[in-house]
Scaffold this motif. Structure first.
Motif, PDB file in Angstrom:
ATOM      1  N   ILE A  58       0.862  -1.184   0.000  1.00 32.37           N
ATOM      2  CA  ILE A  58       0.000   0.000   0.000  1.00 32.37           C
ATOM      3  C   ILE A  58       0.901   1.237   0.000  1.00 32.37           C
ATOM      4  CG2 ILE A  58      -1.725   1.293   1.317  1.00 32.37           C
ATOM      5  CD1 ILE A  58      -2.691  -1.469   2.354  1.00 32.37           C
TER       6      ILE A  58
ATOM      7  N   ILE B 176      -6.534   3.055  -3.549  1.00 32.63           N
ATOM      8  CA  ILE B 176      -6.850   3.066  -2.119  1.00 32.63           C
ATOM      9  C   ILE B 176      -6.515   4.456  -1.588  1.00 32.63           C
ATOM     10  CG2 ILE B 176      -4.566   2.270  -1.369  1.00 32.63           C
ATOM     11  CD1 ILE B 176      -6.001   0.657   0.833  1.00 32.63           C
TER      12      ILE B 176
ATOM     13  N   ILE C 152      -5.917   6.153   2.036  1.00 33.17           N
ATOM     14  CA  ILE C 152      -5.822   5.819   3.460  1.00 33.17           C
ATOM     15  C   ILE C 152      -6.480   6.868   4.354  1.00 33.17           C
ATOM     16  CG2 ILE C 152      -3.742   4.441   3.108  1.00 33.17           C
ATOM     17  CD1 ILE C 152      -2.230   6.715   4.585  1.00 33.17           C
TER      18      ILE C 152
ATOM     19  N   GLU D 292     -11.906   5.534   4.994  1.00 34.10           N
ATOM     20  CA  GLU D 292     -12.067   4.163   5.473  1.00 34.10           C
ATOM     21  C   GLU D 292     -12.862   3.303   4.503  1.00 34.10           C
ATOM     22  OE1 GLU D 292     -13.224   1.490   9.384  1.00 34.10           O
ATOM     23  OE2 GLU D 292     -13.609   3.656   9.427  1.00 34.10           O
TER      24      GLU D 292
ATOM     25  N   ILE E 218     -10.494   1.950   2.021  1.00 32.54           N
ATOM     26  CA  ILE E 218      -9.651   0.901   2.610  1.00 32.54           C
ATOM     27  C   ILE E 218     -10.429  -0.403   2.725  1.00 32.54           C
ATOM     28  CG2 ILE E 218      -8.406   0.194   4.690  1.00 32.54           C
ATOM     29  CD1 ILE E 218      -7.865   3.225   5.171  1.00 32.54           C
TER      30      ILE E 218
ATOM     31  N   VAL F 137       2.685  -1.313   4.458  1.00 33.68           N
ATOM     32  CA  VAL F 137       2.084   0.014   4.319  1.00 33.68           C
ATOM     33  C   VAL F 137       3.230   1.014   4.188  1.00 33.68           C
ATOM     34  CG1 VAL F 137       0.512   1.718   5.302  1.00 33.68           C
ATOM     35  CG2 VAL F 137       0.154  -0.725   5.753  1.00 33.68           C
TER      36      VAL F 137
ATOM     37  N   VAL G  95      -5.896   0.831   7.997  1.00 35.71           N
ATOM     38  CA  VAL G  95      -5.506  -0.253   7.086  1.00 35.71           C
ATOM     39  C   VAL G  95      -5.406  -1.558   7.867  1.00 35.71           C
ATOM     40  CG1 VAL G  95      -3.643  -1.174   5.655  1.00 35.71           C
ATOM     41  CG2 VAL G  95      -4.334   1.217   5.404  1.00 35.71           C
TER      42      VAL G  95
END
Length: 229
Positions: A7, A41, A43, A46, A49, A67, A105
């Motif tokens: 990520i 995605i 972060i 939510e 995520i 991450v 995450v």
């Protein structure tokens, strides 16, 4: 073969970690805010995520999550040199990206990792988040956010151990890496300690390969040395 997710895979270190995994014959899932479609995605969102985790969960067992997101400066915002520069909005932004985002995450990705056997959830943190290592002061928001992230790692590790006693949740300090995040501050770096993203990625993956279950909840540097809280 490890099934891995990176990520922040469009950033300097994240992209290099994904590339290094690919060179080892794996096919890492690359997720980032700047990537389109199923690779997207955010972060700070939510729902984004959760949706990414749901997509990943359909593909089978997930052994590794890295991450690799982070924020140190943005526009005219830079690390604070003194208390007079503290700004609530900038501190909140630091926490949103550097601490809260990775924690959310974990909220959605740890439950889709195995309940048995070794698996690793790693976040890029920083030595500067160590309270005992703080000898210079300054950089208030970044220090505090990384310290918060390290506490999240510790707390997540304790809970995850109850679900899978071989799971490893760790923070990683990559050193100073030649990326956009560090570029304005590289003049202060000692000779030989500025790493290319490719070298940093290999170093970090080597550290992860050597970790065992008792290492969960800790912060390690690029040499595999534990950093005190």
């Amino acid at each position: 073969m490890t099934r891995a997710v990176v990520i922040g895979a469009s950033g300097g270190i994240g992209a290099a970690i994904a590339d290094a995994l690919a060179e080892e014959g794996q096919a890492p899932i690359r997720l980032a805010r700047s990537l389109p479609g199923e690779a997207h995605i955010d972060i700070e969102d939510e729902a984004s995520i959760a949706a990414a985790a749901a997509r990943v969960a359909t593909g089978g067992v997930l052994d590794l999550v890295v991450v690799a997101t982070g924020l140190l400066h943005q526009g005219d915002r830079t690390p604070e040199k003194s208390i007079g520069e503290l700004d609530p909005a900038w501190i909140a932004r630091q926490f949103a990206i550097n601490a809260i985002g990775p924690a959310i995450v974990a909220k959605h990705f740890l439950p889709i990792m195995p309940r048995q056997g070794r698996c690793v959830f790693a976040v890029l943190s920083a030595r500067i988040g160590s309270i005992s290592d703080n000898k210079l002061g300054g950089w208030y928001g970044y220090r505090a956010a990384k310290a918060a992230l390290n506490q999240f790692v510790r707390t997540l590790a304790i809970e995850e151990r109850r679900r899978n006693d071989r799971a490893i949740v760790v923070g990683l300090h990559p050193g100073t890496v030649d990326t956009a995040l560090s570029r304005p501050f590289q003049g202060r770096v000692r000779e030989g300690t500025l790493f290319t993203p490719d070298r940093a990625a290999v170093q970090l993956l080597d550290v992860l390969d050597g970790l065992k279950a008792p290492d969960s909840g800790k912060l390690f540097d690029y040499q595999g040395l534990e950093i005190a809280p």
